[in-house]
Scaffold this motif. Structure first.
Motif, mmCIF file in Angstrom:
data_model
loop_
_atom_site.group_PDB
_atom_site.id
_atom_site.type_symbol
_atom_site.label_atom_id
_atom_site.label_comp_id
_atom_site.label_asym_id
_atom_site.label_seq_id
_atom_site.Cartn_x
_atom_site.Cartn_y
_atom_site.Cartn_z
ATOM 1 N N MET A 31 0.865 -1.176 0.000
ATOM 2 C CA MET A 31 0.000 0.000 0.000
ATOM 3 C C MET A 31 0.905 1.230 0.000
ATOM 4 N N PRO A 32 0.380 2.406 -0.318
ATOM 5 C CA PRO A 32 1.216 3.609 -0.252
ATOM 6 C C PRO A 32 1.842 3.808 1.138
ATOM 7 N N GLU A 33 1.188 3.328 2.162
ATOM 8 C CA GLU A 33 1.713 3.446 3.530
ATOM 9 C C GLU A 33 2.821 2.428 3.802
ATOM 10 N N GLY A 34 3.002 1.466 2.917
ATOM 11 C CA GLY A 34 4.020 0.432 3.072
ATOM 12 C C GLY A 34 3.381 -0.944 3.161
ATOM 13 N N LEU A 35 4.150 -1.880 3.701
ATOM 14 C CA LEU A 35 3.673 -3.255 3.856
ATOM 15 C C LEU A 35 2.763 -3.360 5.076
ATOM 16 N N THR A 36 1.708 -4.160 4.979
ATOM 17 C CA THR A 36 0.850 -4.406 6.136
ATOM 18 C C THR A 36 1.574 -5.358 7.092
ATOM 19 N N GLN A 37 1.004 -5.576 8.255
ATOM 20 C CA GLN A 37 1.648 -6.434 9.258
ATOM 21 C C GLN A 37 1.878 -7.853 8.738
ATOM 22 N N ASP A 38 0.918 -8.407 8.015
ATOM 23 C CA ASP A 38 1.107 -9.757 7.477
ATOM 24 C C ASP A 38 2.259 -9.803 6.476
ATOM 25 N N TRP A 39 2.353 -8.809 5.616
ATOM 26 C CA TRP A 39 3.426 -8.787 4.626
ATOM 27 C C TRP A 39 4.769 -8.508 5.291
ATOM 28 N N LEU A 40 4.754 -7.682 6.332
ATOM 29 C CA LEU A 40 5.995 -7.436 7.091
ATOM 30 C C LEU A 40 6.471 -8.701 7.792
ATOM 31 N N TYR A 41 5.547 -9.589 8.139
ATOM 32 C CA TYR A 41 5.907 -10.837 8.799
ATOM 33 C C TYR A 41 6.896 -11.639 7.951
ATOM 34 N N VAL A 42 6.697 -11.653 6.646
ATOM 35 C CA VAL A 42 7.605 -12.377 5.741
ATOM 36 C C VAL A 42 9.019 -11.801 5.860
ATOM 37 N N VAL A 43 9.132 -10.488 5.758
ATOM 38 C CA VAL A 43 10.436 -9.829 5.805
ATOM 39 C C VAL A 43 11.084 -10.029 7.174
ATOM 40 N N GLU A 44 10.322 -9.807 8.222
ATOM 41 C CA GLU A 44 10.896 -9.938 9.562
ATOM 42 C C GLU A 44 11.325 -11.376 9.856
ATOM 43 N N THR A 45 10.544 -12.339 9.449
ATOM 44 C CA THR A 45 10.910 -13.739 9.670
ATOM 45 C C THR A 45 12.199 -14.070 8.924
ATOM 46 N N ALA A 46 12.333 -13.573 7.709
ATOM 47 C CA ALA A 46 13.559 -13.810 6.939
ATOM 48 C C ALA A 46 14.771 -13.186 7.627
ATOM 49 N N VAL A 47 14.640 -11.952 8.059
ATOM 50 C CA VAL A 47 15.758 -11.263 8.721
ATOM 51 C C VAL A 47 16.092 -11.955 10.041
ATOM 52 N N LYS A 48 15.067 -12.311 10.804
ATOM 53 C CA LYS A 48 15.262 -12.974 12.102
ATOM 54 C C LYS A 48 15.990 -14.305 11.953
ATOM 55 N N LYS A 49 15.730 -15.007 10.849
ATOM 56 C CA LYS A 49 16.362 -16.319 10.595
ATOM 57 C C LYS A 49 17.680 -16.174 9.823
ATOM 58 N N TRP A 50 18.139 -14.933 9.641
ATOM 59 C CA TRP A 50 19.396 -14.645 8.935
ATOM 60 C C TRP A 50 19.365 -15.107 7.488
ATOM 61 N N LEU A 51 18.177 -15.153 6.903
ATOM 62 C CA LEU A 51 18.059 -15.469 5.486
ATOM 63 C C LEU A 51 18.463 -14.226 4.697
ATOM 64 N N LYS A 52 19.385 -14.388 3.785
ATOM 65 C CA LYS A 52 19.788 -13.273 2.926
ATOM 66 C C LYS A 52 18.882 -13.294 1.694
ATOM 67 N N PHE A 53 18.036 -12.284 1.595
ATOM 68 C CA PHE A 53 17.232 -12.156 0.379
ATOM 69 C C PHE A 53 17.740 -10.922 -0.354
ATOM 70 N N ASP A 54 17.709 -11.013 -1.670
ATOM 71 C CA ASP A 54 18.301 -9.968 -2.495
ATOM 72 C C ASP A 54 17.354 -8.810 -2.784
ATOM 73 N N TRP A 55 16.069 -9.122 -2.991
ATOM 74 C CA TRP A 55 15.152 -8.090 -3.428
ATOM 75 C C TRP A 55 13.767 -8.276 -2.823
#
Length: 168
Positions: A46-70
């Motif tokens: 959304m123009p405001e950014g990612l919703t909480q559910d969509w942020l969950y994907v990013v945060e889970t990846a970062v928390k698990k030290w998954l390196k994602f490129d894009w």
């Protein structure tokens, strides 16, 4: 080299158990293939950014030290309340998402500045008339977004989809 894109939308995004399984599997694969594995997530925004559910994907990846490129932001289908300059909404979505991702990295003690994060962003608007009839991504919208992409070193600009360019 392997490239994996995960387009996680609507009902799938609410299934945190499967998101956790996906991230764990990707972490295992990344350990095996190291720098040969490139991962990105395609997410609605959304123009405001990612919703909480969509942020969950990013945060889970970062928390698990998954390196994602894009992160491929689907800058479209915001809803009937978003009639107006589609380029402005796409830029706001990119800016706000970059700040959200930076905050997640900082939460897990990873120092990435906004310039680094913007290089991870991929903007994909729906050209022409969107699924939401008040949304129409015009050639002027495309020029404005392209200018923003160049000025901010955004990684990639794509569009969805060639057969969507009606009735422009």
């Amino acid at each position: 080299t392997y490239y994996l894109d995960f387009d996680i939308e609507w009902q799938a995004i609410k299934d945190h158990t499967n998101i956790d399984k996906l991230i764990n599997t990707l972490s295992t694969l990344q350990k095996k293939y190291n720098s040969k594995l490139h991962i990105w997530f395609t997410l609605p925004v959304m123009p405001e950014g990612l919703t909480q559910d969509w942020l969950y994907v990013v945060e889970t990846a970062v928390k698990k030290w998954l390196k994602f490129d894009w992160i491929n932001l689907m800058t479209m289908d915001y809803g009937s309340a978003y009639a107006g300059d589609m380029w402005d909404y796409a830029i706001k979505a990119s800016e706000n998402t970059a700040k959200q991702i930076q905050a997640i990295y900082q939460k897990y003690w990873v120092n990435k500045n906004l310039s680094e994060i913007k290089k991870m962003i991929w903007i994909t608007p729906m050209i022409g008339l969107n699924d939401i009839t008040v949304e129409n991504f015009s050639l002027e919208d495309a020029r404005q977004v392209a200018s923003y992409v160049k000025q901010n070193w955004i990684w990639r600009l794509s569009y969805w989809s060639l057969n969507r360019d009606h009735p422009c």
